[in-house]
Each structure stands twice: as structure tokens, then as C-alpha cells.
Motif scaffolding. Sequence first.
Motif, PDB file in Angstrom:
ATOM      1  N   LYS A  31       0.827  -1.208   0.000  1.00 12.28           N
ATOM      2  CA  LYS A  31       0.000   0.000   0.000  1.00 12.28           C
ATOM      3  C   LYS A  31       0.860   1.256   0.000  1.00 12.28           C
ATOM      4  O   LYS A  31       0.488   2.269  -0.585  1.00 12.28           O
ATOM      5  CB  LYS A  31      -0.939  -0.004   1.211  1.00 12.28           C
ATOM      6  N   ILE A  32       2.013   1.198   0.637  1.00 12.26           N
ATOM      7  CA  ILE A  32       2.933   2.333   0.596  1.00 12.26           C
ATOM      8  C   ILE A  32       3.433   2.541  -0.828  1.00 12.26           C
ATOM      9  O   ILE A  32       3.537   3.669  -1.305  1.00 12.26           O
ATOM     10  CB  ILE A  32       4.105   2.118   1.582  1.00 12.26           C
ATOM     11  N   ALA A  33       3.724   1.456  -1.536  1.00 15.99           N
ATOM     12  CA  ALA A  33       4.183   1.555  -2.922  1.00 15.99           C
ATOM     13  C   ALA A  33       3.085   2.120  -3.825  1.00 15.99           C
ATOM     14  O   ALA A  33       3.369   2.926  -4.722  1.00 15.99           O
ATOM     15  CB  ALA A  33       4.639   0.194  -3.428  1.00 15.99           C
ATOM     16  N   VAL A  34       1.836   1.719  -3.580  1.00 17.97           N
ATOM     17  CA  VAL A  34       0.720   2.244  -4.379  1.00 17.97           C
ATOM     18  C   VAL A  34       0.568   3.739  -4.128  1.00 17.97           C
ATOM     19  O   VAL A  34       0.368   4.525  -5.067  1.00 17.97           O
ATOM     20  CB  VAL A  34      -0.584   1.486  -4.045  1.00 17.97           C
ATOM     21  N   ARG A  35       0.700   4.170  -2.875  1.00 23.39           N
ATOM     22  CA  ARG A  35       0.611   5.598  -2.578  1.00 23.39           C
ATOM     23  C   ARG A  35       1.749   6.361  -3.250  1.00 23.39           C
ATOM     24  O   ARG A  35       1.553   7.452  -3.778  1.00 23.39           O
ATOM     25  CB  ARG A  35       0.638   5.836  -1.065  1.00 23.39           C
ATOM     26  N   HIS A  36       2.926   5.764  -3.245  1.00 28.37           N
ATOM     27  CA  HIS A  36       4.071   6.406  -3.900  1.00 28.37           C
ATOM     28  C   HIS A  36       3.842   6.542  -5.404  1.00 28.37           C
ATOM     29  O   HIS A  36       4.136   7.589  -5.998  1.00 28.37           O
ATOM     30  CB  HIS A  36       5.339   5.599  -3.626  1.00 28.37           C
ATOM     31  N   MET A  37       3.314   5.502  -6.047  1.00 27.84           N
ATOM     32  CA  MET A  37       3.031   5.579  -7.487  1.00 27.84           C
ATOM     33  C   MET A  37       1.956   6.616  -7.784  1.00 27.84           C
ATOM     34  O   MET A  37       2.035   7.344  -8.770  1.00 27.84           O
ATOM     35  CB  MET A  37       2.605   4.210  -8.018  1.00 27.84           C
ATOM     36  N   PHE A  38       0.964   6.700  -6.924  1.00 25.98           N
ATOM     37  CA  PHE A  38      -0.101   7.688  -7.086  1.00 25.98           C
ATOM     38  C   PHE A  38       0.467   9.100  -6.971  1.00 25.98           C
ATOM     39  O   PHE A  38       0.154   9.975  -7.779  1.00 25.98           O
ATOM     40  CB  PHE A  38      -1.167   7.434  -6.011  1.00 25.98           C
ATOM     41  N   LEU A  39       1.339   9.323  -6.001  1.00 17.68           N
ATOM     42  CA  LEU A  39       1.963  10.625  -5.828  1.00 17.68           C
ATOM     43  C   LEU A  39       2.892  10.955  -6.997  1.00 17.68           C
ATOM     44  O   LEU A  39       2.890  12.077  -7.503  1.00 17.68           O
ATOM     45  CB  LEU A  39       2.737  10.668  -4.506  1.00 17.68           C
ATOM     46  N   ALA A  40       3.668   9.980  -7.434  1.00 20.76           N
ATOM     47  CA  ALA A  40       4.596  10.216  -8.543  1.00 20.76           C
ATOM     48  C   ALA A  40       3.847  10.537  -9.834  1.00 20.76           C
ATOM     49  O   ALA A  40       4.247  11.433 -10.588  1.00 20.76           O
ATOM     50  CB  ALA A  40       5.499   9.001  -8.739  1.00 20.76           C
ATOM     51  N   SER A  41       2.751   9.839 -10.090  1.00 21.30           N
ATOM     52  CA  SER A  41       1.998  10.120 -11.318  1.00 21.30           C
ATOM     53  C   SER A  41       1.302  11.480 -11.233  1.00 21.30           C
ATOM     54  O   SER A  41       1.218  12.196 -12.232  1.00 21.30           O
ATOM     55  CB  SER A  41       1.003   9.009 -11.612  1.00 21.30           C
ATOM     56  N   SER A  42       0.841  11.869 -10.055  1.00 20.64           N
ATOM     57  CA  SER A  42       0.217  13.184  -9.938  1.00 20.64           C
ATOM     58  C   SER A  42       1.255  14.300 -10.081  1.00 20.64           C
ATOM     59  O   SER A  42       0.965  15.351 -10.658  1.00 20.64           O
ATOM     60  CB  SER A  42      -0.527  13.324  -8.615  1.00 20.64           C
ATOM     61  N   LEU A  43       2.456  14.079  -9.611  1.00 22.29           N
ATOM     62  CA  LEU A  43       3.512  15.066  -9.807  1.00 22.29           C
ATOM     63  C   LEU A  43       3.918  15.153 -11.280  1.00 22.29           C
ATOM     64  O   LEU A  43       4.272  16.221 -11.771  1.00 22.29           O
ATOM     65  CB  LEU A  43       4.718  14.750  -8.934  1.00 22.29           C
ATOM     66  N   THR A  44       3.856  14.043 -11.987  1.00 20.93           N
ATOM     67  CA  THR A  44       4.133  14.048 -13.424  1.00 20.93           C
ATOM     68  C   THR A  44       3.081  14.865 -14.171  1.00 20.93           C
ATOM     69  O   THR A  44       3.413  15.642 -15.076  1.00 20.93           O
ATOM     70  CB  THR A  44       4.179  12.608 -13.963  1.00 20.93           C
ATOM     71  N   VAL A  45       1.820  14.710 -13.796  1.00 23.42           N
ATOM     72  CA  VAL A  45       0.751  15.500 -14.400  1.00 23.42           C
ATOM     73  C   VAL A  45       0.963  16.985 -14.096  1.00 23.42           C
ATOM     74  O   VAL A  45       0.793  17.854 -14.971  1.00 23.42           O
ATOM     75  CB  VAL A  45      -0.632  15.027 -13.904  1.00 23.42           C
ATOM     76  N   PHE A  46       1.375  17.292 -12.864  1.00 23.91           N
ATOM     77  CA  PHE A  46       1.639  18.674 -12.464  1.00 23.91           C
ATOM     78  C   PHE A  46       2.751  19.290 -13.313  1.00 23.91           C
ATOM     79  O   PHE A  46       2.603  20.387 -13.853  1.00 23.91           O
ATOM     80  CB  PHE A  46       2.013  18.692 -10.984  1.00 23.91           C
ATOM     81  N   LEU A  47       3.853  18.569 -13.469  1.00 22.96           N
ATOM     82  CA  LEU A  47       4.969  19.096 -14.262  1.00 22.96           C
ATOM     83  C   LEU A  47       4.617  19.187 -15.744  1.00 22.96           C
ATOM     84  O   LEU A  47       5.048  20.114 -16.435  1.00 22.96           O
ATOM     85  CB  LEU A  47       6.215  18.236 -14.059  1.00 22.96           C
ATOM     86  N   SER A  48       3.838  18.256 -16.239  1.00 23.09           N
ATOM     87  CA  SER A  48       3.390  18.330 -17.635  1.00 23.09           C
ATOM     88  C   SER A  48       2.513  19.556 -17.851  1.00 23.09           C
ATOM     89  O   SER A  48       2.567  20.192 -18.909  1.00 23.09           O
ATOM     90  CB  SER A  48       2.612  17.072 -18.015  1.00 23.09           C
ATOM     91  N   GLY A  49       1.716  19.889 -16.859  1.00 19.33           N
ATOM     92  CA  GLY A  49       0.908  21.100 -16.943  1.00 19.33           C
ATOM     93  C   GLY A  49       1.763  22.344 -17.034  1.00 19.33           C
ATOM     94  O   GLY A  49       1.477  23.258 -17.814  1.00 19.33           O
ATOM     95  N   TRP A  50       2.843  22.405 -16.256  1.00 20.02           N
ATOM     96  CA  TRP A  50       3.740  23.558 -16.336  1.00 20.02           C
ATOM     97  C   TRP A  50       4.402  23.640 -17.703  1.00 20.02           C
ATOM     98  O   TRP A  50       4.604  24.728 -18.233  1.00 20.02           O
ATOM     99  CB  TRP A  50       4.803  23.520 -15.236  1.00 20.02           C
ATOM    100  N   LEU A  51       4.744  22.498 -18.271  1.00 17.43           N
ATOM    101  CA  LEU A  51       5.323  22.506 -19.614  1.00 17.43           C
ATOM    102  C   LEU A  51       4.327  23.043 -20.644  1.00 17.43           C
ATOM    103  O   LEU A  51       4.701  23.787 -21.560  1.00 17.43           O
ATOM    104  CB  LEU A  51       5.788  21.105 -20.010  1.00 17.43           C
TER     105      LEU A  51
END
Length: 91
Positions: free
Chosen positions: A57-77
Amino acid sequence: MSQEQEPRLQFEPSPTLSLGGAGWVMIALGVVTAAISFFVDVTVPVSLTERVANMDKIAVRHMFLASSLTVFLSGWLLVAAGAVVKAIGRR
């Protein structure tokens, strides 16, 4: 003898979709999903009174956070690309 000039390409912003607008939507989506990822429960019960952290479950939370940060950075681009396209259009 006259030379015919070829028409230049004109980039005009679409009224329905713009890079900057789509970028801001992605930034907001990234921030909201990153905030939600911190509320994911990562514990499992081992007895009636004890709970322990589950690595899966910790790994799933980490993947969820990493993918949301990727969406955030893609938005800035996208916002930056929209600013560049707008600056080129003003020339």
C-alpha cells in the motif's frame, strides 16, 4: 518579372482549447491528486487493536503521488509552451 510570395503560416489560438488553459487544468489536477494521495491509508490490521504499515500500500501511494507530480509538471510545460506560442504570435 514579379515574384509571387508564398503565404506565411499563421498560428492563431483556438477559442476552444489553448495550451495555457489545458496546462492550468493539468496543474490543478496534479495538485488535487497529490493532496489526495497523502490521505491513502497504508495500514492493515494485525489484531483488534494494532495496525502495521503495508509495503504494498505504501508503494501504491508512492506511485499515485509520482503520477500526480508528473501530471503537475506536464501542466507547467504546457503553460510554458503556450507562453512561447503566444510570444511567437506577437512577432
